[in-house]
Motif scaffolding. Structure first.
Motif, PDB file in Angstrom:
ATOM      1  N   UNK A  85       0.850  -1.196   0.000  1.00 21.11           N
ATOM      2  CA  UNK A  85       0.000   0.000   0.000  1.00 21.11           C
ATOM      3  C   UNK A  85       0.886   1.246   0.000  1.00 21.11           C
ATOM      4  N   UNK A  86       1.699   1.410  -1.036  1.00 22.64           N
ATOM      5  CA  UNK A  86       2.720   2.471  -1.007  1.00 22.64           C
ATOM      6  C   UNK A  86       2.156   3.864  -1.263  1.00 22.64           C
ATOM      7  N   UNK A  87       2.937   4.851  -0.937  1.00 20.66           N
ATOM      8  CA  UNK A  87       2.624   6.235  -1.285  1.00 20.66           C
ATOM      9  C   UNK A  87       3.718   6.747  -2.233  1.00 20.66           C
ATOM     10  N   UNK A  88       3.419   7.850  -2.861  1.00 21.84           N
ATOM     11  CA  UNK A  88       4.425   8.553  -3.654  1.00 21.84           C
ATOM     12  C   UNK A  88       5.105   9.574  -2.748  1.00 21.84           C
ATOM     13  N   UNK A  89       6.437   9.557  -2.717  1.00 17.67           N
ATOM     14  CA  UNK A  89       7.156  10.571  -1.930  1.00 17.67           C
ATOM     15  C   UNK A  89       8.454  10.937  -2.637  1.00 17.67           C
ATOM     16  N   UNK A  90       9.389  11.561  -1.903  1.00 19.85           N
ATOM     17  CA  UNK A  90      10.616  12.048  -2.543  1.00 19.85           C
ATOM     18  C   UNK A  90      11.446  10.920  -3.145  1.00 19.85           C
ATOM     19  N   UNK A  91      11.298   9.709  -2.633  1.00 19.96           N
ATOM     20  CA  UNK A  91      12.172   8.637  -3.114  1.00 19.96           C
ATOM     21  C   UNK A  91      11.623   7.887  -4.326  1.00 19.96           C
ATOM     22  N   UNK A  92      10.317   7.773  -4.441  1.00 28.74           N
ATOM     23  CA  UNK A  92       9.748   7.038  -5.581  1.00 28.74           C
ATOM     24  C   UNK A  92       8.242   7.248  -5.634  1.00 28.74           C
ATOM     25  N   UNK A  93       7.671   6.884  -6.780  1.00 28.33           N
ATOM     26  CA  UNK A  93       6.214   6.894  -6.899  1.00 28.33           C
ATOM     27  C   UNK A  93       5.647   5.594  -6.329  1.00 28.33           C
ATOM     28  N   UNK A  94       4.367   5.638  -6.005  1.00 27.66           N
ATOM     29  CA  UNK A  94       3.691   4.441  -5.490  1.00 27.66           C
ATOM     30  C   UNK A  94       3.751   3.316  -6.519  1.00 27.66           C
ATOM     31  N   UNK A  95       3.531   3.662  -7.787  1.00 29.27           N
ATOM     32  CA  UNK A  95       3.522   2.664  -8.857  1.00 29.27           C
ATOM     33  C   UNK A  95       4.885   1.957  -8.952  1.00 29.27           C
ATOM     34  N   UNK A  96       5.939   2.750  -8.871  1.00 32.38           N
ATOM     35  CA  UNK A  96       7.297   2.193  -8.957  1.00 32.38           C
ATOM     36  C   UNK A  96       7.552   1.261  -7.775  1.00 32.38           C
ATOM     37  N   UNK A  97       7.092   1.655  -6.612  1.00 29.97           N
ATOM     38  CA  UNK A  97       7.294   0.806  -5.419  1.00 29.97           C
ATOM     39  C   UNK A  97       6.578  -0.536  -5.567  1.00 29.97           C
ATOM     40  N   UNK A  98       5.357  -0.501  -6.137  1.00 30.28           N
ATOM     41  CA  UNK A  98       4.633  -1.764  -6.338  1.00 30.28           C
ATOM     42  C   UNK A  98       5.435  -2.686  -7.267  1.00 30.28           C
ATOM     43  N   UNK A  99       5.988  -2.121  -8.314  1.00 35.26           N
ATOM     44  CA  UNK A  99       6.802  -2.929  -9.241  1.00 35.26           C
ATOM     45  C   UNK A  99       8.035  -3.469  -8.527  1.00 35.26           C
ATOM     46  N   UNK A 100       8.626  -2.631  -7.665  1.00 38.22           N
ATOM     47  CA  UNK A 100       9.795  -3.089  -6.921  1.00 38.22           C
ATOM     48  C   UNK A 100       9.472  -4.302  -6.057  1.00 38.22           C
TER      49      UNK A 100
END
Lengths: 288, 162
Positions: free
Chosen positions: A253-268
């Motif tokens: 359940x990620x958020x978008x912040x200074x380090x990455x977007x939520x979408x990118x985190x899900x892919x990670x």
């Protein structure tokens, strides 16, 4: 930074008494979070209680079924411990990606757990290892499973009067192993963009039991229960691993912040889960 | 109770570069400010002030630490080595000389921290690979040199004593 009254008790009982009589007092362990937080105005302190001189917080001891790590042990001390080398080599790999040598000489395991920042490393692997933490106060002692300890970003179930004293990690069955995968923007002193801890008890490539825990994709570590359940009693083929990684991605359940977007985190999470599981069962092919 | 301060000061005793020091200091004084402002040891530099860059690296009981992330009161009874404490009677340490010989210094601001990290890794390891040097230097940022000549200097000292 404002002045404060500085207390340095030599016994745990004294520290507990101080916590009971000084509501709002801040505990100081390594200080690598507290000094930054005070400087940034995130917290304030009229009383600071140093845990430096409390001997029982600094030991690592082997028990019959578990290892007890004193909350005041620095990450560098954990990396140097023969007991940790023997029973929990996976914690050494977390140490490698945790922070700079200077920070590891000061930062403590208890501090990393109590700071409870969403991108913290050790709470993720300790949840996968089913660790428990012990909380001490003048009123008594209680145990809390690691998975229940963090409540939100920078918030835990530790009461104001309590001190985290030790982390109990149950010994693994002989064929069990754990692994931590952390994605960071650079290879030194960098916080997690996303991370995955996997615990597996294996019979060859067949999975007896699995746990998958996700870091930096929610306010606190996420236990990806469905992803882990999918692996149970299955042969861990690349396709099974891929399906589990897909469920792990859905649990994030990620958020978008200074380090990455939520979408990118899900892919990670999709990639890191596969990376961890494949490495644990010995596949080295490309992840698609 | 071993120790408690008044709200505004603490009587700190410690050893700095081999010399016993006693000072009355405010409780919230950082070790970095204590060294620079109270003792005049300005070789320890401040850059980020949040434990990212390592410019304020000193040895605390022999271990590298960021002096910006430690309250001076926490070092009571301990031993600190700063860059000023390495040379003896004007003689540089082999590592300090190696930094000169390998032209490892450009602007120089990160160098005290680099050298203290280097001194610790040389003390802790009989031999060092370039990879180990890079790993152990990961808490020290340099914006000038590209690190190659800093790694060269540390590697040369490790090699020369074989």
């Amino acid at each position: 930074m404002a002045e404060f009254t500085y207390h340095r008790p030599a016994r745990l009982t004294e520290a507990g008494d101080l916590m009971a009589t000084l509501p709002g007092a801040r505990l100081l362990a390594g200080g690598t979070d507290l000094l930054n937080d005070l400087d940034a105005g995130l917290v304030s302190a009229q009383h600071v209680i140093s845990l430096r001189d409390i001997p029982e917080l600094g030991s690592i001891t082997e028990r019959a079924d578990s290892i007890a790590v004193g909350a005041g042990c620095t990450i560098a001390a954990i990396e140097a411990s023969p007991v940790i080398h023997k029973y929990f080599p996976e914690l050494l790999s977390v140490g490698l990606v945790f922070a700079t040598p200077q920070v590891k000489h000061r930062a403590t395991l208890g501090g990393n757990i109590c700071s409870a920042v969403a991108c913290g490393d050790f709470p993720v692997i300790l949840t996968a290892l089913q660790a428990e933490v012990t909380l001490y106060s003048a009123e008594g002692t209680r145990s809390v499973p690691m998975r229940e300890f963090p409540l939100a970003n920078r918030k835990t179930c530790r009461r104001d009067s309590e001190i985290l004293t030790e982390i109990i990690i149950p010994k693994k069955p002989p064929a069990a192993l754990a692994r931590y995968e952390k994605f960071r923007r650079r290879a030194a002193g960098s916080l997690a963009v996303a991370s995955v801890a996997v615990y597996l008890d294996l019979d060859g490539t067949r999975c007896r039991q699995a746990r998958i825990v996700l870091g930096a994709v929610a306010p606190s570590p996420v236990n990806a229960v469905e992803a882990a359940a999918l692996l149970q009693q299955k042969d861990l083929t690349p396709e099974v691993i891929r399906q589990a990684a897909d469920l792990a991605r859905k649990a994030a359940r990620p958020i978008t912040d200074v380090r990455a977007t939520a979408e990118y985190r899900r892919e990670l999470i999709f990639v890191l889960t596969q990376r961890a599981l494949r490495a644990m069962v010995g596949y080295h092919g490309e992840i698609r | 109770m071993l120790s408690v301060s008044n709200t505004d000061y603490f009587d700190l005793e410690l050893t700095v570069n081999g010399t016993p020091v006693r000072r009355r200091i405010p409780t919230h004084l950082r070790l970095l400010d204590f060294l620079r402002e109270e003792l005049g040891l300005t070789g320890t530099k401040e850059v980020c002030g949040e434990g990212e860059c390592g410019a304020c690296t000193v040895l605390l009981d022999g271990l590298t630490v960021d002096a910006c992330l430690i309250f001076a009161v926490e070092t009571h009874g301990m031993e600190i080595t700063t860059i000023e404490g390495l040379s003896r009677n004007g003689n540089l340490t082999p590592l300090q000389q190696a930094f000169i010989d390998h032209h490892s210094v450009q602007c120089g601001f990160c160098i005290p921290g680099m050298i203290l990290s280097g001194e610790q890794m040389l003390r802790d390891h009989e031999q060092l690979t370039r990879e180990e040097i890079r790993q152990d230097l990961s808490g020290n940022i340099c914006r000038c040199t590209g690190y190659q000549k800093i790694v060269d200097a540390i590697e040369s000292v490790s090699r020369d004593r074989r």
